[in-house]
Write a protein that holds these residues in place. Structure first.
Motif, PDB file in Angstrom:
ATOM      1  N   GLY A  93     -44.696  -9.024 -12.280  1.00 28.26           N
ATOM      2  CA  GLY A  93     -45.659  -8.959 -11.180  1.00 28.26           C
ATOM      3  C   GLY A  93     -47.055  -8.619 -11.669  1.00 28.26           C
ATOM      4  N   GLY A  94     -47.157  -7.625 -12.567  1.00 27.00           N
ATOM      5  CA  GLY A  94     -48.464  -7.244 -13.104  1.00 27.00           C
ATOM      6  C   GLY A  94     -49.091  -8.350 -13.927  1.00 27.00           C
ATOM      7  N   GLY A 198     -51.919 -11.215 -19.636  1.00 26.56           N
ATOM      8  CA  GLY A 198     -51.040 -11.454 -18.499  1.00 26.56           C
ATOM      9  C   GLY A 198     -49.846 -12.300 -18.881  1.00 26.56           C
ATOM     10  N   VAL A 199     -50.065 -13.344 -19.672  1.00 26.78           N
ATOM     11  CA  VAL A 199     -48.962 -14.189 -20.149  1.00 26.78           C
ATOM     12  C   VAL A 199     -47.984 -13.362 -20.988  1.00 26.78           C
ATOM     13  CG1 VAL A 199     -48.373 -16.121 -21.674  1.00 26.78           C
ATOM     14  CG2 VAL A 199     -50.283 -16.332 -20.070  1.00 26.78           C
ATOM     15  N   ALA A 200     -48.514 -12.470 -21.833  1.00 25.13           N
ATOM     16  CA  ALA A 200     -47.654 -11.625 -22.663  1.00 25.13           C
ATOM     17  C   ALA A 200     -46.809 -10.683 -21.802  1.00 25.13           C
ATOM     18  CB  ALA A 200     -48.505 -10.818 -23.644  1.00 25.13           C
ATOM     19  N   LEU A 201     -47.387 -10.131 -20.725  1.00 20.02           N
ATOM     20  CA  LEU A 201     -46.633  -9.249 -19.840  1.00 20.02           C
ATOM     21  C   LEU A 201     -45.510 -10.007 -19.130  1.00 20.02           C
ATOM     22  CD1 LEU A 201     -49.489  -7.126 -18.199  1.00 20.02           C
ATOM     23  CD2 LEU A 201     -47.851  -6.380 -19.929  1.00 20.02           C
ATOM     24  N   VAL A 202     -45.814 -11.208 -18.645  1.00 21.01           N
ATOM     25  CA  VAL A 202     -44.791 -12.021 -17.988  1.00 21.01           C
ATOM     26  C   VAL A 202     -43.678 -12.364 -18.975  1.00 21.01           C
ATOM     27  CG1 VAL A 202     -44.301 -14.243 -16.889  1.00 21.01           C
ATOM     28  CG2 VAL A 202     -46.374 -12.976 -16.274  1.00 21.01           C
ATOM     29  N   ALA A 203     -44.057 -12.729 -20.194  1.00 24.02           N
ATOM     30  CA  ALA A 203     -43.059 -13.053 -21.222  1.00 24.02           C
ATOM     31  C   ALA A 203     -42.174 -11.843 -21.514  1.00 24.02           C
ATOM     32  CB  ALA A 203     -43.760 -13.526 -22.497  1.00 24.02           C
TER      33      ALA A 203
END
Length: 241
Positions: A93-94, A198-203
């Motif tokens: 979500g973040g 953000g992409v790294a957090l989703v991953a």
């Protein structure tokens, strides 16, 4: 406590964890620098102070809830055989929030070149900046503290490292925010960094870990190139005068 103060291992752990927390805090500083750039300077300074204070409070609060925090890593949802914990859901979500916010800001920056200048910020702008800072502080704090738990066992060392890192973030946030505000191209670069983070957090939320070293190296390299561009433009202006 006396044993910790006289232990070389404890001091080594404190220095290592502090360095890691400072590196992880880069995300926070970049986000703060970008998000406060659309409000007046006085409000921007207050927003940075509130944001960094909240970052410290959230981190210490999470450290005081270690048992609950560790429970956040237990699977609570399974989708087609893929187990997600509350930590994963919060990171996803973040990360999506960060990608959406950065993309929106990039669009606004690009469109602003042909649009009329923005009107003066209304009274609610400061409130919404604080709300966004709270959301992203919670995500970054969760990621930071779970990393700390994996490295150090003593909560005293964790708290000391978090406090030192937040103080350094506070000192550096002002100059970084002013630099971003004064150089529009660096703001676009910072927004691109936020998309990457953000992409790294989703991953991470989907159990696909992207080593942070690669991300921070890319950030440092790009920032160094942009710094040389800023210096080159400044020198050309001086030569022209």
């Amino acid at each position: 406590m006396i044993e910790l103060l006289t232990s070389a291992e404890a001091w080594a752990a404190l220095l290592t964890l502090t360095a890691l927390e400072i590196v992880l805090g880069i995300d926070n500083v970049i986000f703060l620098s970008v998000i406060v750039s659309r409000i007046p300077p006085e409000q921007a300074r207050r927003a940075r102070q509130i944001g960094l204070l909240l970052a410290l409070v959230f981190r210490i609060l999470l450290l005081s809830l270690l048992v609950w925090l560790i429970g956040l890593t237990e699977p609570v949802l399974t989708v087609r055989g893929f187990a997600l914990s509350w930590r994963d859901i919060i990171l996803i979500g973040g990360g999506l929030f960060l990608i959406g916010k950065a993309t929106h800001e990039i669009h606004a920056e690009v469109e602003a070149r042909d649009a009329a200048p923005d009107a003066a910020p209304n009274a609610s702008a400061f409130f919404w900046v604080i709300v966004q800072i709270i959301v992203i502080d919670m995500v970054f704090s969760l990621d930071s503290i779970i990393t700390a738990i994996g490295m150090v066992q003593d909560i005293e060392i964790m708290i000391a490292a978090v406090v030192i890192a937040c103080l350094i973030m506070y000192v550096s946030s002002g100059p970084v925010a002013r630099f971003v505000a004064e150089h529009p191209t660096t703001k676009m670069l910072a927004l691109a960094f936020l998309v990457l983070i953000g992409v790294a957090l989703v991953a991470d939320g989907f159990k696909f870990h992207i080593p942070r070293g690669y991300i921070y190296f890319a950030i440092a390299f790009s920032a160094a190139v942009e710094l040389f561009n800023v210096l080159a433009r400044r020198n050309r202006r001086k030569a022209a005068n």
